[in-house]
Design a protein around this motif. Structure first.
Motif, mmCIF file in Angstrom:
data_model
loop_
_atom_site.group_PDB
_atom_site.id
_atom_site.type_symbol
_atom_site.label_atom_id
_atom_site.label_comp_id
_atom_site.label_asym_id
_atom_site.label_seq_id
_atom_site.Cartn_x
_atom_site.Cartn_y
_atom_site.Cartn_z
ATOM 1 N N PHE A 11 -15.521 -43.769 34.123
ATOM 2 C CA PHE A 11 -16.473 -42.814 34.679
ATOM 3 C C PHE A 11 -16.122 -42.531 36.124
ATOM 4 C CE2 PHE A 11 -20.458 -40.749 33.976
ATOM 5 C CZ PHE A 11 -20.976 -40.561 35.242
ATOM 6 N N PRO A 12 -16.269 -41.354 36.686
ATOM 7 C CA PRO A 12 -16.767 -40.209 35.973
ATOM 8 C C PRO A 12 -15.671 -39.431 35.238
ATOM 9 C CG PRO A 12 -16.518 -39.674 38.295
ATOM 10 C CD PRO A 12 -16.024 -41.080 38.101
ATOM 11 N N GLY A 13 -15.904 -39.269 33.962
ATOM 12 C CA GLY A 13 -15.054 -38.377 33.186
ATOM 13 C C GLY A 13 -15.810 -37.094 32.977
ATOM 14 N N LEU A 14 -15.173 -36.202 32.252
ATOM 15 C CA LEU A 14 -15.813 -34.919 31.961
ATOM 16 C C LEU A 14 -16.735 -35.043 30.758
ATOM 17 C CD1 LEU A 14 -12.737 -32.636 32.395
ATOM 18 C CD2 LEU A 14 -15.010 -32.032 33.236
ATOM 19 N N VAL A 15 -17.773 -34.209 30.743
ATOM 20 C CA VAL A 15 -18.656 -34.152 29.584
ATOM 21 C C VAL A 15 -18.678 -32.717 29.060
ATOM 22 C CG1 VAL A 15 -21.006 -34.479 28.746
ATOM 23 C CG2 VAL A 15 -20.114 -35.994 30.520
ATOM 24 N N ASP A 16 -18.489 -32.572 27.753
ATOM 25 C CA ASP A 16 -18.675 -31.262 27.118
ATOM 26 C C ASP A 16 -20.142 -31.200 26.693
ATOM 27 O OD1 ASP A 16 -18.728 -28.953 25.700
ATOM 28 O OD2 ASP A 16 -17.130 -29.487 24.292
ATOM 29 N N MET A 37 -9.552 -35.541 23.559
ATOM 30 C CA MET A 37 -10.580 -35.770 24.591
ATOM 31 C C MET A 37 -10.138 -36.896 25.524
ATOM 32 S SD MET A 37 -14.174 -35.574 22.419
ATOM 33 C CE MET A 37 -15.219 -36.172 23.764
ATOM 34 N N ARG A 38 -9.761 -38.011 24.915
ATOM 35 C CA ARG A 38 -9.326 -39.180 25.709
ATOM 36 C C ARG A 38 -8.181 -38.813 26.645
ATOM 37 N NH1 ARG A 38 -10.722 -42.490 21.456
ATOM 38 N NH2 ARG A 38 -8.860 -41.877 20.306
ATOM 39 N N ALA A 39 -7.221 -38.091 26.112
ATOM 40 C CA ALA A 39 -6.034 -37.726 26.893
ATOM 41 C C ALA A 39 -6.381 -36.810 28.067
ATOM 42 C CB ALA A 39 -5.005 -37.063 25.979
ATOM 43 N N ASN A 40 -7.515 -36.114 27.962
ATOM 44 C CA ASN A 40 -7.905 -35.168 29.013
ATOM 45 C C ASN A 40 -9.086 -35.654 29.854
ATOM 46 O OD1 ASN A 40 -6.348 -32.395 28.824
ATOM 47 N ND2 ASN A 40 -6.537 -33.239 26.762
ATOM 48 N N GLY A 41 -9.442 -36.921 29.689
ATOM 49 C CA GLY A 41 -10.523 -37.482 30.503
ATOM 50 C C GLY A 41 -11.898 -36.929 30.163
ATOM 51 N N LYS A 226 -7.517 -19.297 20.515
ATOM 52 C CA LYS A 226 -7.312 -20.452 19.627
ATOM 53 C C LYS A 226 -8.659 -21.114 19.317
ATOM 54 C CE LYS A 226 -2.618 -21.328 21.059
ATOM 55 N NZ LYS A 226 -2.397 -21.592 22.509
ATOM 56 N N THR A 227 -8.631 -22.093 18.400
ATOM 57 C CA THR A 227 -9.839 -22.878 18.127
ATOM 58 C C THR A 227 -10.136 -23.725 19.362
ATOM 59 O OG1 THR A 227 -9.311 -22.985 15.778
ATOM 60 C CG2 THR A 227 -10.893 -24.597 16.607
ATOM 61 N N ASN A 228 -11.343 -23.574 19.866
ATOM 62 C CA ASN A 228 -11.715 -24.342 21.046
ATOM 63 C C ASN A 228 -12.083 -25.767 20.636
ATOM 64 O OD1 ASN A 228 -12.284 -24.833 23.717
ATOM 65 N ND2 ASN A 228 -14.071 -23.502 23.829
ATOM 66 N N ARG A 229 -11.940 -26.721 21.552
ATOM 67 C CA ARG A 229 -12.349 -28.105 21.289
ATOM 68 C C ARG A 229 -12.709 -28.764 22.610
ATOM 69 N NH1 ARG A 229 -6.951 -25.946 21.049
ATOM 70 N NH2 ARG A 229 -5.594 -27.486 21.990
ATOM 71 N N PRO A 230 -13.466 -29.886 22.538
ATOM 72 C CA PRO A 230 -14.031 -30.475 23.759
ATOM 73 C C PRO A 230 -13.019 -30.760 24.870
ATOM 74 C CG PRO A 230 -15.076 -31.441 21.840
ATOM 75 C CD PRO A 230 -13.974 -30.554 21.313
ATOM 76 N N ALA A 231 -11.795 -31.133 24.524
ATOM 77 C CA ALA A 231 -10.803 -31.453 25.565
ATOM 78 C C ALA A 231 -10.608 -30.283 26.526
ATOM 79 C CB ALA A 231 -9.461 -31.823 24.930
ATOM 80 N N LEU A 232 -10.800 -29.076 26.022
ATOM 81 C CA LEU A 232 -10.515 -27.893 26.850
ATOM 82 C C LEU A 232 -11.604 -27.618 27.887
ATOM 83 C CD1 LEU A 232 -8.901 -25.419 24.264
ATOM 84 C CD2 LEU A 232 -7.847 -27.265 25.576
ATOM 85 N N VAL A 233 -12.667 -28.415 27.879
ATOM 86 C CA VAL A 233 -13.697 -28.265 28.915
ATOM 87 C C VAL A 233 -13.071 -28.497 30.295
ATOM 88 C CG1 VAL A 233 -14.592 -30.655 29.041
ATOM 89 C CG2 VAL A 233 -16.133 -28.721 29.421
ATOM 90 N N ARG A 234 -11.955 -29.203 30.286
ATOM 91 C CA ARG A 234 -11.204 -29.434 31.515
ATOM 92 C C ARG A 234 -10.869 -28.110 32.225
ATOM 93 N NH1 ARG A 234 -8.412 -33.905 32.797
ATOM 94 N NH2 ARG A 234 -7.392 -33.535 34.789
#
Ligand SMILES: [Zn+2]
Ligand SMILES: [Zn+2]
Length: 269
Positions: A11-16, A37-41, A226-234
């Motif tokens: 923490f702090p990581g990102l939250v979607d 997600m893990r790879a992108n924090g 593309k298909t969006n996914r939580p990692a891209l919240v970065r």
């Protein structure tokens, strides 16, 4: 979360703060989504309900994974769903991993004609939120005036919540902030033609800013289409930090702190 737990989680990581991981686009892909997600924090995601028949799938995600949480509600586009009894929402929201009521709200873009049923259903969600003391996840599209009016009439300020995937004007953002609400920015803020929205992202008080993907929709630049996914919240967070002239990590701590204060997820054991 305890300080030790926060450190363990990096923490702090990102939250979607808004995604739809129960949608068919993610069938069989959950392990991949979580690894990315893990790879992108990206440490946590709030899985958003859009109707009651599919709510068990959303809850399953939140029960199976410590870092996923759920909401319960019926999206304004789901006309076929019919009226929603506030008592039913309250009952489903009693589950400790259900953090909010929604997504609910008004959408005059997708559906036309007599939308009284939509407004009634929105009122039912606000009543349920007040009854169970959980915040609201609000969707509004081409309906800002009615959305704010109903929020006022139903006392939504008592519980607060978030205006998700915000695309309205600075004035609407200001009115929502005055009602105690947060403003959540999605991948739209990265789109080339979204200059006006970037101005809003610059002005919202930092303690009211959230970020989200609305996965599988609205993938941010450079993944648009593309298909969006939580990692891209970065990418969303990077853009909001850029327009606010803040350090990325500072924006991440602020938005994640906002998320935890607003939604109060259960402490992990
Ligand atoms: Zn929405
Ligand atoms: Zn959504």
């Amino acid at each position: 979360m305890s300080e030790a737990a926060q450190q363990d989680a990096g923490f702090p990581g990102l939250v979607d703060s808004h995604c739809h991981l129960d949608f068919p686009e993610f069938g069989g892909k959950l392990a991949e989504v979580r690894e990315e997600m893990r790879a992108n924090g990206v440490t946590h995601a709030l899985c958003i309900s859009v109707n009651l028949p599919d709510f068990p799938k959303v809850l399953d995600l939140a029960e199976a994974h410590d870092n996923f949480f759920a909401t319960v509600g019926v999206h304004p586009d789901h006309e076929e769903h019919g009226a929603v009894d506030p008592a039913r929402l309250v009952e489903l929201a009693r589950h400790p991993r259900v953090l909010a009521i929604g997504e609910t709200g008004l959408d005059y873009y997708r559906l036309r004609g007599d939308l009284d049923w939509q407004r009634e259903r929105f009122r039912a969600h606000i009543r349920a939120a007040r009854e169970c003391g959980k915040p609201l996840v609000i969707h509004t599209r081409e309906a800002a005036e009615d959305t704010l009016r109903i929020m006022q009439e139903e006392g939504a300020a008592e519980v607060g919540g978030v205006m998700h995937c915000f695309t309205e004007t600075g004035q609407v953002a200001q009115a929502a902030v005055e009602l105690g609400f947060h403003i959540s920015f999605s991948g739209i803020v990265t789109f080339k033609n979204a200059g006006a929205l970037r101005d809003v992202a610059r002005e919202v008080p930092l303690d009211r800013v959230l970020v989200e993907t609305d996965s599988p929709y609205l993938a941010p630049v450079p993944h648009r289409g593309k298909t969006n996914r939580p990692a891209l919240v970065r990418h969303v967070a990077e853009e909001v930090a850029r327009v606010r002239e803040m350090r990325f990590q500072e924006l991440v701590s602020a938005t994640s702190g906002n998320f935890f204060r607003l939604f109060k997820p259960p402490v992990q054991s």
